[in-house]
Design a protein around this motif. Structure first.
Motif, PDB file in Angstrom:
ATOM      1  N   ARG A  18      -6.542  -4.229   0.910  1.00 29.07           N
ATOM      2  CA  ARG A  18      -5.180  -3.546   0.904  1.00 29.07           C
ATOM      3  C   ARG A  18      -5.053  -2.963  -0.332  1.00 29.07           C
ATOM      4  O   ARG A  18      -5.448  -3.149  -1.394  1.00 29.07           O
ATOM      5  CB  ARG A  18      -4.252  -4.694   1.127  1.00 29.07           C
ATOM      6  CG  ARG A  18      -4.345  -5.529   2.408  1.00 29.07           C
ATOM      7  CD  ARG A  18      -3.495  -6.585   2.722  1.00 29.07           C
ATOM      8  NE  ARG A  18      -2.187  -6.306   2.450  1.00 29.07           N
ATOM      9  CZ  ARG A  18      -1.081  -7.386   2.755  1.00 29.07           C
ATOM     10  NH1 ARG A  18      -1.629  -8.503   2.960  1.00 29.07           N
ATOM     11  NH2 ARG A  18      -0.056  -6.945   2.504  1.00 29.07           N
ATOM     12  N   ALA A  19      -4.264  -1.781  -0.186  1.00 29.95           N
ATOM     13  CA  ALA A  19      -3.740  -1.081  -1.243  1.00 29.95           C
ATOM     14  C   ALA A  19      -2.279  -0.844  -1.253  1.00 29.95           C
ATOM     15  O   ALA A  19      -1.464  -0.592  -0.231  1.00 29.95           O
ATOM     16  CB  ALA A  19      -4.246   0.254  -1.375  1.00 29.95           C
ATOM     17  N   THR A  20      -1.505  -0.876  -2.538  1.00 28.06           N
ATOM     18  CA  THR A  20      -0.076  -0.977  -2.527  1.00 28.06           C
ATOM     19  C   THR A  20       0.299   0.265  -2.476  1.00 28.06           C
ATOM     20  O   THR A  20      -0.499   1.459  -2.602  1.00 28.06           O
ATOM     21  CB  THR A  20       0.337  -1.385  -3.801  1.00 28.06           C
ATOM     22  OG1 THR A  20      -0.114  -0.626  -4.726  1.00 28.06           O
ATOM     23  CG2 THR A  20       0.073  -2.895  -4.182  1.00 28.06           C
ATOM     24  N   ARG A  21       1.629   0.351  -2.069  1.00 28.61           N
ATOM     25  CA  ARG A  21       2.170   2.020  -2.087  1.00 28.61           C
ATOM     26  C   ARG A  21       2.011   2.610  -3.566  1.00 28.61           C
ATOM     27  O   ARG A  21       1.708   3.842  -3.475  1.00 28.61           O
ATOM     28  CB  ARG A  21       3.628   1.809  -1.864  1.00 28.61           C
ATOM     29  CG  ARG A  21       3.826   1.731  -0.322  1.00 28.61           C
ATOM     30  CD  ARG A  21       5.524   1.807   0.033  1.00 28.61           C
ATOM     31  NE  ARG A  21       6.100   0.929  -0.388  1.00 28.61           N
ATOM     32  CZ  ARG A  21       7.589   0.560  -0.088  1.00 28.61           C
ATOM     33  NH1 ARG A  21       8.140   1.473   0.604  1.00 28.61           N
ATOM     34  NH2 ARG A  21       8.187  -0.168  -0.667  1.00 28.61           N
ATOM     35  N   GLY A  22       2.224   2.019  -4.487  1.00 29.68           N
ATOM     36  CA  GLY A  22       2.096   2.659  -5.806  1.00 29.68           C
ATOM     37  C   GLY A  22       0.595   3.150  -5.855  1.00 29.68           C
ATOM     38  O   GLY A  22       0.438   4.186  -6.391  1.00 29.68           O
ATOM     39  N   GLU A  23      -0.189   2.393  -5.728  1.00 30.72           N
ATOM     40  CA  GLU A  23      -1.777   2.657  -5.873  1.00 30.72           C
ATOM     41  C   GLU A  23      -2.011   3.929  -5.195  1.00 30.72           C
ATOM     42  O   GLU A  23      -2.610   5.015  -5.456  1.00 30.72           O
ATOM     43  CB  GLU A  23      -2.828   1.555  -5.315  1.00 30.72           C
ATOM     44  CG  GLU A  23      -4.381   1.927  -5.665  1.00 30.72           C
ATOM     45  CD  GLU A  23      -4.988   0.773  -4.725  1.00 30.72           C
ATOM     46  OE1 GLU A  23      -6.148   1.091  -4.795  1.00 30.72           O
ATOM     47  OE2 GLU A  23      -4.523  -0.545  -4.558  1.00 30.72           O
ATOM     48  N   TYR A  24      -1.591   4.181  -3.951  1.00 33.23           N
ATOM     49  CA  TYR A  24      -1.895   5.373  -3.238  1.00 33.23           C
ATOM     50  C   TYR A  24      -0.912   6.470  -3.669  1.00 33.23           C
ATOM     51  O   TYR A  24      -1.539   7.519  -3.680  1.00 33.23           O
ATOM     52  CB  TYR A  24      -1.324   5.140  -1.527  1.00 33.23           C
ATOM     53  CG  TYR A  24      -1.705   6.179  -0.725  1.00 33.23           C
ATOM     54  CD1 TYR A  24      -2.914   6.809  -0.407  1.00 33.23           C
ATOM     55  CD2 TYR A  24      -0.593   7.103  -0.554  1.00 33.23           C
ATOM     56  CE1 TYR A  24      -2.894   7.832   0.303  1.00 33.23           C
ATOM     57  CE2 TYR A  24      -0.581   8.198  -0.021  1.00 33.23           C
ATOM     58  CZ  TYR A  24      -1.692   8.832   0.722  1.00 33.23           C
ATOM     59  OH  TYR A  24      -2.067  10.054   1.295  1.00 33.23           O
TER      60      TYR A  24
END
Length: 123
Positions: free
Chosen positions: A20-26
């Motif tokens: 999973r990836a956070t919104r911030g990461e994306y």
């Protein structure tokens, strides 16, 4: 500090389609790519050489796999299959739906794609 965390999270997992990836990461990844594009376009206009657009094209080739991977992980964070990215190929409506999917908050608890990611969590 945020750029260092982004680099650590996105580039260390550049080909990881699971998890999973956070919104911030994306969104930090997207912001960095957009700023690079704007800078290279400005240099192209100022210098008058298309060399900078060639650099932009090469950059896109280099980050193609990391871009798709972080997008898959971002969709996984919302509890959906990464294959939902293909909804973006539907004209107009698909692009809007994809942006909405990428902007949704992630599941607070573990889902079938793993535990909640640590790091660039945006509430």
């Amino acid at each position: 500090m945020i750029i260092t965390a982004w680099k650590r999270v996105v580039l260390d997992n550049f080909a990881a389609f699971s998890g999973r990836a956070t919104r911030g990461e994306y969104w930090w990844f997207l912001l960095a790519s957009t700023l690079l594009f704007v800078g290279l376009c400005a240099l192209t206009l100022v210098v008058g050489s298309s060399l900078f657009l060639l650099i932009w094209a090469l950059y896109n080739v280099v980050v193609l796999v990391p871009n798709v991977a972080v997008s898959f992980r971002r969709i996984h964070d919302t509890g959906r299959s990464g294959w939902w990215l293909f909804v973006g190929f539907v004209p107009v409506v698909g692009s809007v739906a994809l942006v909405v999917l990428l902007a949704l908050p992630g599941d607070a608890d573990a889902n079938k794609y793993g535990p909640p990611p640590e790091g660039l969590r945006v509430a």
